[in-house]
Design an enzyme around this catalytic site. Sequence first.
Site, PDB file in Angstrom:
ATOM      1  N   HIS A 161       0.966  -1.082  -0.134  1.00 22.29           N
ATOM      2  CA  HIS A 161       0.134   0.028  -0.053  1.00 22.29           C
ATOM      3  C   HIS A 161       0.859   1.113   0.024  1.00 22.29           C
ATOM      4  O   HIS A 161       2.103   1.164   0.297  1.00 22.29           O
ATOM      5  CB  HIS A 161      -0.940   0.039   1.134  1.00 22.29           C
ATOM      6  N   CYS A 162       0.357   2.351  -0.209  1.00 24.55           N
ATOM      7  CA  CYS A 162       0.698   3.850  -0.341  1.00 24.55           C
ATOM      8  C   CYS A 162       0.068   4.614   0.137  1.00 24.55           C
ATOM      9  O   CYS A 162      -0.840   4.377   1.042  1.00 24.55           O
ATOM     10  CB  CYS A 162       1.343   4.038  -1.862  1.00 24.55           C
ATOM     11  N   GLN A 163       0.028   6.036  -0.308  1.00 21.99           N
ATOM     12  CA  GLN A 163      -0.729   7.017   0.077  1.00 21.99           C
ATOM     13  C   GLN A 163      -2.021   6.901  -0.417  1.00 21.99           C
ATOM     14  O   GLN A 163      -3.125   7.052   0.173  1.00 21.99           O
ATOM     15  CB  GLN A 163      -0.244   8.232   0.142  1.00 21.99           C
TER      16      GLN A 163
END
Length: 119
Positions: free
Chosen positions: A81-83
Amino acid sequence: MANSVTKEISYEDLKALVGKSQNLFLVDVRTKEEVDKGCIPGSVNIPVDSVEAAFALEPEAFKAKYGVTKPPLDAPEVVFHCQMGRRGAMATNTAYKLGYVNARNYAGAYKEWTEKGGK
């Protein structure tokens, strides 16, 4: 886009795994500066531009660098996951190319996690 089939995991499914699943390997691909502002509990920070090199490391080198055991290629719950979702999808595709058959992207990303009150 024939070779970029990104499997995704929902907020609800991820929330059910965080802190409860021994098999969850959660990778936060944001920058260290982003992670310093908050992260999903139990996640390992491997910035997106380091994912390929990190997952190509031998298990001993991976553990030395990241402080955790490198998941096997058939690990059941490898989640990136990221932002916002885009970098997580890129990292998931990279993991697939390296042989991580069950890699998934949390497309809602850290933004959704915090909006829904994930702790």
